[in-house]
Design a protein around this motif. Structure first.
Motif, mmCIF file in Angstrom:
data_model
loop_
_atom_site.group_PDB
_atom_site.id
_atom_site.type_symbol
_atom_site.label_atom_id
_atom_site.label_comp_id
_atom_site.label_asym_id
_atom_site.label_seq_id
_atom_site.Cartn_x
_atom_site.Cartn_y
_atom_site.Cartn_z
ATOM 1 N N TRP A 44 0.829 -1.201 0.000
ATOM 2 C CA TRP A 44 0.000 0.000 0.000
ATOM 3 C C TRP A 44 0.873 1.263 0.000
ATOM 4 O O TRP A 44 0.609 2.209 -0.727
ATOM 5 C CB TRP A 44 -0.941 -0.010 1.196
ATOM 6 C CG TRP A 44 -1.836 1.183 1.279
ATOM 7 C CD1 TRP A 44 -1.833 2.140 2.244
ATOM 8 C CD2 TRP A 44 -2.863 1.545 0.359
ATOM 9 N NE1 TRP A 44 -2.797 3.076 1.978
ATOM 10 C CE2 TRP A 44 -3.450 2.735 0.828
ATOM 11 C CE3 TRP A 44 -3.346 0.980 -0.820
ATOM 12 C CZ2 TRP A 44 -4.492 3.374 0.165
ATOM 13 C CZ3 TRP A 44 -4.391 1.618 -1.485
ATOM 14 C CH2 TRP A 44 -4.951 2.797 -0.994
ATOM 15 N N GLU A 45 1.925 1.259 0.807
ATOM 16 C CA GLU A 45 2.832 2.405 0.834
ATOM 17 C C GLU A 45 3.517 2.577 -0.519
ATOM 18 O O GLU A 45 3.668 3.690 -1.020
ATOM 19 C CB GLU A 45 3.880 2.237 1.933
ATOM 20 C CG GLU A 45 4.791 3.435 2.073
ATOM 21 C CD GLU A 45 5.824 3.265 3.166
ATOM 22 O OE1 GLU A 45 6.792 4.035 3.153
ATOM 23 O OE2 GLU A 45 5.682 2.377 4.035
ATOM 24 N N GLY A 46 3.939 1.464 -1.135
ATOM 25 C CA GLY A 46 4.628 1.507 -2.418
ATOM 26 C C GLY A 46 3.767 1.997 -3.570
ATOM 27 O O GLY A 46 4.282 2.443 -4.588
ATOM 28 N N ILE A 47 2.468 1.949 -3.402
ATOM 29 C CA ILE A 47 1.568 2.495 -4.416
ATOM 30 C C ILE A 47 1.658 4.019 -4.432
ATOM 31 O O ILE A 47 1.493 4.647 -5.470
ATOM 32 C CB ILE A 47 0.115 2.027 -4.148
ATOM 33 C CG1 ILE A 47 -0.038 0.596 -4.646
ATOM 34 C CG2 ILE A 47 -0.908 2.940 -4.765
ATOM 35 C CD1 ILE A 47 -1.378 -0.015 -4.379
ATOM 36 N N ARG A 48 1.966 4.595 -3.274
ATOM 37 C CA ARG A 48 1.958 6.054 -3.153
ATOM 38 C C ARG A 48 3.333 6.700 -3.218
ATOM 39 O O ARG A 48 3.469 7.846 -3.619
ATOM 40 C CB ARG A 48 1.271 6.442 -1.846
ATOM 41 C CG ARG A 48 -0.210 6.014 -1.858
ATOM 42 C CD ARG A 48 -0.884 6.153 -0.533
ATOM 43 N NE ARG A 48 -0.249 5.189 0.373
ATOM 44 C CZ ARG A 48 -0.141 5.374 1.666
ATOM 45 N NH1 ARG A 48 -0.604 6.443 2.227
ATOM 46 N NH2 ARG A 48 0.446 4.469 2.423
ATOM 47 N N ARG A 49 4.400 5.957 -2.792
ATOM 48 C CA ARG A 49 5.759 6.512 -2.787
ATOM 49 C C ARG A 49 6.751 5.348 -2.727
ATOM 50 O O ARG A 49 6.378 4.238 -2.342
ATOM 51 C CB ARG A 49 5.951 7.452 -1.609
ATOM 52 C CG ARG A 49 5.830 6.798 -0.268
ATOM 53 C CD ARG A 49 5.984 7.822 0.868
ATOM 54 N NE ARG A 49 5.327 7.362 2.058
ATOM 55 C CZ ARG A 49 4.063 7.617 2.393
ATOM 56 N NH1 ARG A 49 3.311 8.358 1.622
ATOM 57 N NH2 ARG A 49 3.538 7.151 3.508
ATOM 58 N N PRO A 50 8.011 5.594 -3.077
ATOM 59 C CA PRO A 50 9.004 4.518 -2.970
ATOM 60 C C PRO A 50 9.022 3.958 -1.546
ATOM 61 O O PRO A 50 8.984 4.710 -0.573
ATOM 62 C CB PRO A 50 10.321 5.210 -3.316
ATOM 63 C CG PRO A 50 9.920 6.360 -4.177
ATOM 64 C CD PRO A 50 8.590 6.827 -3.620
ATOM 65 N N ALA A 51 9.064 2.624 -1.442
ATOM 66 C CA ALA A 51 8.970 1.985 -0.131
ATOM 67 C C ALA A 51 9.816 0.715 -0.102
ATOM 68 O O ALA A 51 10.099 0.123 -1.139
ATOM 69 C CB ALA A 51 7.512 1.648 0.186
ATOM 70 N N GLY A 52 10.185 0.327 1.100
ATOM 71 C CA GLY A 52 10.879 -0.942 1.301
ATOM 72 C C GLY A 52 12.368 -0.785 1.455
ATOM 73 O O GLY A 52 12.961 0.215 1.054
ATOM 74 N N LEU A 53 12.958 -1.794 2.069
ATOM 75 C CA LEU A 53 14.403 -1.892 2.274
ATOM 76 C C LEU A 53 14.787 -3.349 2.091
ATOM 77 O O LEU A 53 13.964 -4.242 2.196
ATOM 78 C CB LEU A 53 14.787 -1.458 3.696
ATOM 79 C CG LEU A 53 14.514 -0.014 4.062
ATOM 80 C CD1 LEU A 53 14.736 0.193 5.557
ATOM 81 C CD2 LEU A 53 15.426 0.901 3.277
ATOM 82 N N GLY A 54 16.038 -3.595 1.856
ATOM 83 C CA GLY A 54 16.494 -4.972 1.813
ATOM 84 C C GLY A 54 15.969 -5.754 0.634
ATOM 85 O O GLY A 54 16.131 -5.357 -0.508
ATOM 86 N N SER A 55 15.287 -6.853 0.903
ATOM 87 C CA SER A 55 14.919 -7.795 -0.151
ATOM 88 C C SER A 55 13.666 -7.420 -0.939
ATOM 89 O O SER A 55 13.402 -8.014 -1.973
ATOM 90 C CB SER A 55 14.760 -9.194 0.432
ATOM 91 O OG SER A 55 13.745 -9.201 1.410
#
Length: 127
Positions: free
Chosen positions: A47-58
């Motif tokens: 859901w976060e990645g739909i709105r802005r770059p998101a995530g770390l690692g894998s």
């Protein structure tokens, strides 16, 4: 050194109320005799990645880029030196996430579906 390749795959997004924090991505295994390969990620991260770059690692996710012709959400998966960059139709994923996922379990209400006693029993038995 690995070889880059581009494939078109039928990717299925799966959401189950029994595991309310998780969205599973099911990839065909390449053989009709083998089950699909499944990668699990956080529904909140998606859901976060739909709105802005998101995530770390894998797992990393980027929303569509309007300057790049934008209709694709990009998901980067890394494991054991291997990398896959997925391009997923944004509008289809958005509709699925809102209707098939949040339609079943609203964001923020996931913990009400967890059997916390079972979680504690499982943790105690894993020692």
């Amino acid at each position: 050194m690995g070889q880059d390749s581009c494939l078109t795959l039928r990717l299925r997004f799966i959401y189950r109320m029994s595991d309310p924090y998780v969205v599973s991505l099911a990839f065909p295994s390449g053989s009709p005799d083998l089950p699909p390969v499944v990668w699990e990620l956080s529904r909140e991260l998606l859901w976060e990645g739909i709105r802005r770059p998101a995530g770390l690692g894998s797992v990393r996710i980027w929303p569509p880029c309007c300057r790049c012709g934008g209709g694709q959400l990009r998901i980067l998966l890394k494991e054991a030196g291997e990398t896959a960059l997925l391009e997923v139709p944004f509008s289809k994923l958005y509709v699925w996430l809102v209707s098939d996922s949040f339609g079943l379990v609203s964001m923020g209400t996931e913990s009400g579906l967890i059997d916390w006693d079972a979680v504690v029993r499982r943790l105690r038995n894993d020692r």
